[in-house]
Each structure stands twice: as C-alpha cells, then as structure tokens.
Design an enzyme around this catalytic site. Structure first.
Site, PDB file in Angstrom:
ATOM      1  N   CYS A  91      -9.747  13.279   9.938  1.00  0.00           N
ATOM      2  CA  CYS A  91      -9.057  14.502   9.502  1.00  0.00           C
ATOM      3  C   CYS A  91     -10.000  15.512   8.845  1.00  0.00           C
ATOM      4  CB  CYS A  91      -7.909  14.160   8.563  1.00  0.00           C
ATOM      5  SG  CYS A  91      -6.748  13.006   9.293  1.00  0.00           S
ATOM      6  N   HIS A 215      -6.299  20.328   4.328  1.00  0.00           N
ATOM      7  CA  HIS A 215      -5.779  19.467   5.397  1.00  0.00           C
ATOM      8  C   HIS A 215      -4.298  19.177   5.117  1.00  0.00           C
ATOM      9  CE1 HIS A 215      -5.076  16.305   8.142  1.00  0.00           C
ATOM     10  NE2 HIS A 215      -5.200  15.326   7.269  1.00  0.00           N
ATOM     11  N   ASN A 245       1.002  15.728  10.091  1.00  0.00           N
ATOM     12  CA  ASN A 245      -0.458  15.582   9.984  1.00  0.00           C
ATOM     13  C   ASN A 245      -1.049  15.527  11.395  1.00  0.00           C
ATOM     14  OD1 ASN A 245      -3.087  14.676   9.696  1.00  0.00           O
ATOM     15  ND2 ASN A 245      -2.596  13.164   8.118  1.00  0.00           N
TER      16      ASN A 245
HETATM   17  N1  COA Z   1      10.966   5.748   4.961  1.00  0.00           N
HETATM   18  C1  COA Z   1      11.503   5.116   3.925  1.00  0.00           C
HETATM   19  N2  COA Z   1      10.779   4.340   3.074  1.00  0.00           N
HETATM   20  C2  COA Z   1       9.466   4.259   3.294  1.00  0.00           C
HETATM   21  C3  COA Z   1       8.836   4.908   4.360  1.00  0.00           C
HETATM   22  C4  COA Z   1       9.656   5.674   5.216  1.00  0.00           C
HETATM   23  N3  COA Z   1       9.145   6.339   6.257  1.00  0.00           N
HETATM   24  N4  COA Z   1       7.514   4.633   4.314  1.00  0.00           N
HETATM   25  C5  COA Z   1       7.321   3.849   3.269  1.00  0.00           C
HETATM   26  N5  COA Z   1       8.501   3.598   2.653  1.00  0.00           N
HETATM   27  C6  COA Z   1       8.769   2.791   1.484  1.00  0.00           C
HETATM   28  C7  COA Z   1       7.696   1.762   1.217  1.00  0.00           C
HETATM   29  O1  COA Z   1       7.847   0.645   2.072  1.00  0.00           O
HETATM   30  C8  COA Z   1       7.964   1.434  -0.210  1.00  0.00           C
HETATM   31  O2  COA Z   1       9.056   0.543  -0.290  1.00  0.00           O
HETATM   32  P1  COA Z   1       9.064  -0.659  -1.350  1.00  0.00           P
HETATM   33  O3  COA Z   1       9.015   0.033  -2.691  1.00  0.00           O
HETATM   34  O4  COA Z   1      10.339  -1.334  -1.037  1.00  0.00           O
HETATM   35  O5  COA Z   1       7.840  -1.433  -1.047  1.00  0.00           O
HETATM   36  C9  COA Z   1       8.398   2.761  -0.808  1.00  0.00           C
HETATM   37  O6  COA Z   1       8.792   3.579   0.316  1.00  0.00           O
HETATM   38  C10 COA Z   1       7.323   3.470  -1.573  1.00  0.00           C
HETATM   39  O7  COA Z   1       6.108   3.316  -0.838  1.00  0.00           O
HETATM   40  P2  COA Z   1       4.827   4.149  -1.166  1.00  0.00           P
HETATM   41  O8  COA Z   1       3.780   3.817  -0.156  1.00  0.00           O
HETATM   42  O9  COA Z   1       4.494   4.021  -2.617  1.00  0.00           O
HETATM   43  O10 COA Z   1       5.420   5.597  -0.870  1.00  0.00           O
HETATM   44  P3  COA Z   1       4.717   6.958  -1.057  1.00  0.00           P
HETATM   45  O11 COA Z   1       5.540   7.809  -1.897  1.00  0.00           O
HETATM   46  O12 COA Z   1       3.273   6.763  -1.416  1.00  0.00           O
HETATM   47  O13 COA Z   1       4.785   7.559   0.400  1.00  0.00           O
HETATM   48  C11 COA Z   1       3.311   7.837   2.265  1.00  0.00           C
HETATM   49  C12 COA Z   1       4.204   6.887   1.501  1.00  0.00           C
HETATM   50  C13 COA Z   1       2.677   7.110   3.431  1.00  0.00           C
HETATM   51  C14 COA Z   1       4.162   8.983   2.749  1.00  0.00           C
HETATM   52  C15 COA Z   1       2.236   8.370   1.279  1.00  0.00           C
HETATM   53  O14 COA Z   1       1.621   7.289   0.637  1.00  0.00           O
HETATM   54  C16 COA Z   1       1.177   9.168   1.947  1.00  0.00           C
HETATM   55  O15 COA Z   1       1.414  10.248   2.453  1.00  0.00           O
HETATM   56  N6  COA Z   1      -0.085   8.678   1.897  1.00  0.00           N
HETATM   57  C17 COA Z   1      -1.211   9.373   2.466  1.00  0.00           C
HETATM   58  C18 COA Z   1      -1.228   9.152   3.934  1.00  0.00           C
HETATM   59  C19 COA Z   1      -2.126  10.101   4.611  1.00  0.00           C
HETATM   60  O16 COA Z   1      -2.208  11.251   4.267  1.00  0.00           O
HETATM   61  N7  COA Z   1      -2.808   9.602   5.633  1.00  0.00           N
HETATM   62  C20 COA Z   1      -3.656  10.369   6.442  1.00  0.00           C
HETATM   63  C21 COA Z   1      -4.869  10.739   5.725  1.00  0.00           C
HETATM   64  S1  COA Z   1      -5.764  11.898   6.634  1.00  0.00           S
END
Ligand code: COA
Length: 291
Positions: A91, A215, A245
C-alpha cells in the site's frame, strides 16, 4: 451482500472502517486493464502524447501474472515505447513508485514519466474472512511527472521487514492473512512518523500542508493520523467510503479526484503518506504543479 456471506453487519463496517462501497473487477478486467485506463486518462490530462512518455512505473502488489511484470502489458496497452517496471511496496507502493520515477526524471536522463498504482485485491481476498473481505477493493490511479517540474520537495521511504507476518499472502496460499488490530496500531505510528520525516526534510511543518492525501485504509486510521499531525479534516482527502482499501491505487485515485474537484491549486503543498505490508511506509511532499 457481505451480511449474507460472513458474520458482519453494515453498521459494524461503516462504524469500524468508514467504508460504504467498494469496486470489484468483472471477469475480463485485470490489474493491467485498470492501469491502462488510468494511465490513458493521466496522459490525456497532462496534455502529452504517449510517445512523450519515457518511463513507465506501475505500483502493484496484485500482478496479473508472475512473469512478465504487469507494466509490460500496460506499456503495450498504452502504446508506449519506453522502459517499464513494476514496484511492489504494497500500500506504500504508489509513493515508492512516484519517488523512484521523480528521481529518474530529475537526473534529466528521461523525459516525462507515467506512474500508475493499480490493484485487483478482490483476487487475493478470502470471501469468507470477515476481517479482510470488508476492507479491500479494486482500482487504479495515475499521474504524469514532467521534466523540470516533478514538484517533489522531499520524501521519506521506510520498511521494517521483521513485521512481514502481520499482513501477507504466504507462499502456496491464495488469500491475504492479516492481524488487523496489529496493523492498525502500527499504521498510525508509522504514517505519522513518516509524514513528519518528509516535512522536516522539506523544511516545512504540518501547518504548511494545504492538502493531505493519506493511504485510504480505514477512516479511524486516517483520523488518528490527522489528530496526531494536527492536520485538520478539511485539508485531508478521504474517499475510502466509496472504494475501500485499494492498496497502491488508493493515493493516486484520491489525488486524481482531488485534482478533478479543483481541490489542488498551483503551488499548493501536498503531502502523500502510505503504509502497508512489509511493513512499508512512504511519504512524499509535493509542490503542486498543474498540467
Ligand atoms: N464484522 C463484524 N465483526 C468483526 C469484523 C467484521 N467484518 N471483523 C472483525 N470483527 C470482530 C473481531 O472478530 C472482534 O471480535 P471479538 O471481540 O469477538 O474477538 C471484534 O470485531 C473487534 O476486533 P478488532 O480487530 O479489535 O476490530 P477493529 O476495531 O480493530 O477493526 C479492522 C478490525 C480489521 C477493521 C481494523 O483492525 C483495521 O482496519 N486494521 C487495519 C487493517 C488495514 O488497514 N490493513 C491494510 C493495511 S495497508
């Protein structure tokens, strides 16, 4: 659609990511075909002809084939007669490609350079993984750098390869594996540090930035980075609600939309900042030069 396939809800996606829509290729569309469309649009907007392009750099982490590089098909599709290479810094790839091309143009040994970010992340995203399927989309964006006026004031490129495992497609596997919250935490940190590094090298501060184009990964990452940098939201371009993304394509799509919307004026200080798998990060500080 996603609610019917994985355990998620529209409300969760919008609240936790800011994403409302994404674009996905249809059969027959490829990373190269998206890149060709974006590249042709950039050549037209720059008011040059394809034979004036003397270097093509395509940033992508979703090459259509292992061999040859995606840029070869793009070069052919655009009717260019110049050298062509791919850059893969995930990215952060577009900013890496931009800096690479600008450095070449600034030597005076190549004329105009075409820089494209293009991805078909839908091909490497597991449709059954709710942690990634809600995030990634397909797209492409491009820009032309012209001799004597690349606009590049300063940059920062970085990588910490020890973090490769937090976002990867392991050998022999088809889909992205991601530790979402770990990527989130580190992304905010590296994007802020990298943006500051580029600003410092350019002798400027966050208050000098007219337009910030981060980004487009997650609205909460962008907000946290803006808060820490002290760059107000009205100077920050956000379009991830419509595209999700798109990795190396996200910054050039946002740049092109900002340009088309008249948000970029001659002489504006523009800060681009990306981060991604690797982990990589990259920022470029530009003085905007209209076509
Ligand atoms: N729908 C519902 N629940 C979801 C979910 C979805 N699509 N994805 C994850 N969850 C759940 C998790 O399983 C977790 O459940 P649990 O508490 O029962 O274990 C809960 O939501 C919280 O998970 P967490 O990972 O702490 O959520 P978050 O607020 O961090 O959001 C992302 C998850 C992936 C959206 C976030 O971490 C993110 O955007 N990370 C960066 C990813 C990124 O940018 N990647 C590319 C880089 S270039």
């Amino acid at each position: 659609d996603l609610e019917g396939r994985v355990d998620t809800s529209d409300a969760w996606i919008v609240e936790r990511t800011g994403i409302r829509e994404r674009r996905v290729v249809t059969s027959g569309e490829t990373t190269a075909s998206l890149a060709i469309a974006a590249g042709a649009a950039a050549i037209k907007a720059a008011g040059i002809t394809p034979d004036e392009v003397e270097l093509l750099v395509v940033a992508t982490c979703t090459a259509d084939q292992q061999l040859p590089a995606t840029s070869a098909a793009v070069q052919d599709g655009l009717g260019l007669s110049c050298g062509a290479l791919d850059v893969d810094a995930a990215c952060a790839g577009f900013v890496y490609a931009l800096v690479t091309a600008a450095a070449m143009v600034e030597t005076g040994r190549v004329g105009a350079a075409l820089v494209i970010g293009a991805e078909t992340l839908s091909r490497i995203t597991d449709p059954d993984d709710r942690g990634t399927v809600v995030l990634f989309g397909d797209g492409a964006g491009a820009c032309v750098l012209r001799p004597g006026r690349t606009g590049l004031l300063a940059f920062d490129l970085g990588c910490d390869g020890s973090l490769g495992g937090i976002l990867e497609v392991p050998v022999g596997e088809r889909y992205i594996r991601m530790e979402g919250s770990e990527v989130f935490r580190r992304a905010v940190r590296v994007v802020v540090a990298s943006a500051y590094a580029a600003l410092e090298r350019g002798g400027l501060g966050p208050g000098d930035v007219d337009v910030f184009i981060p980004h487009q990964a997650n609205a909460r990452i962008v907000s946290a980075a803006c808060d820490r940098l002290g760059i107000p939201r009205d100077r920050t371009v956000m379009n991830l609600d419509r595209y999700g993304n798109t990795s190396a394509a996200s910054i050039p799509i946002a740049l092109a939309e900002a340009c088309e919307a008249g948000r970029l004026r001659e002489g504006d200080v523009v800060l681009l900042s990306g981060f991604g798998a690797g982990m990589t990060w990259a920022s470029a500080l530009l003085r905007w030069e209209a076509a």
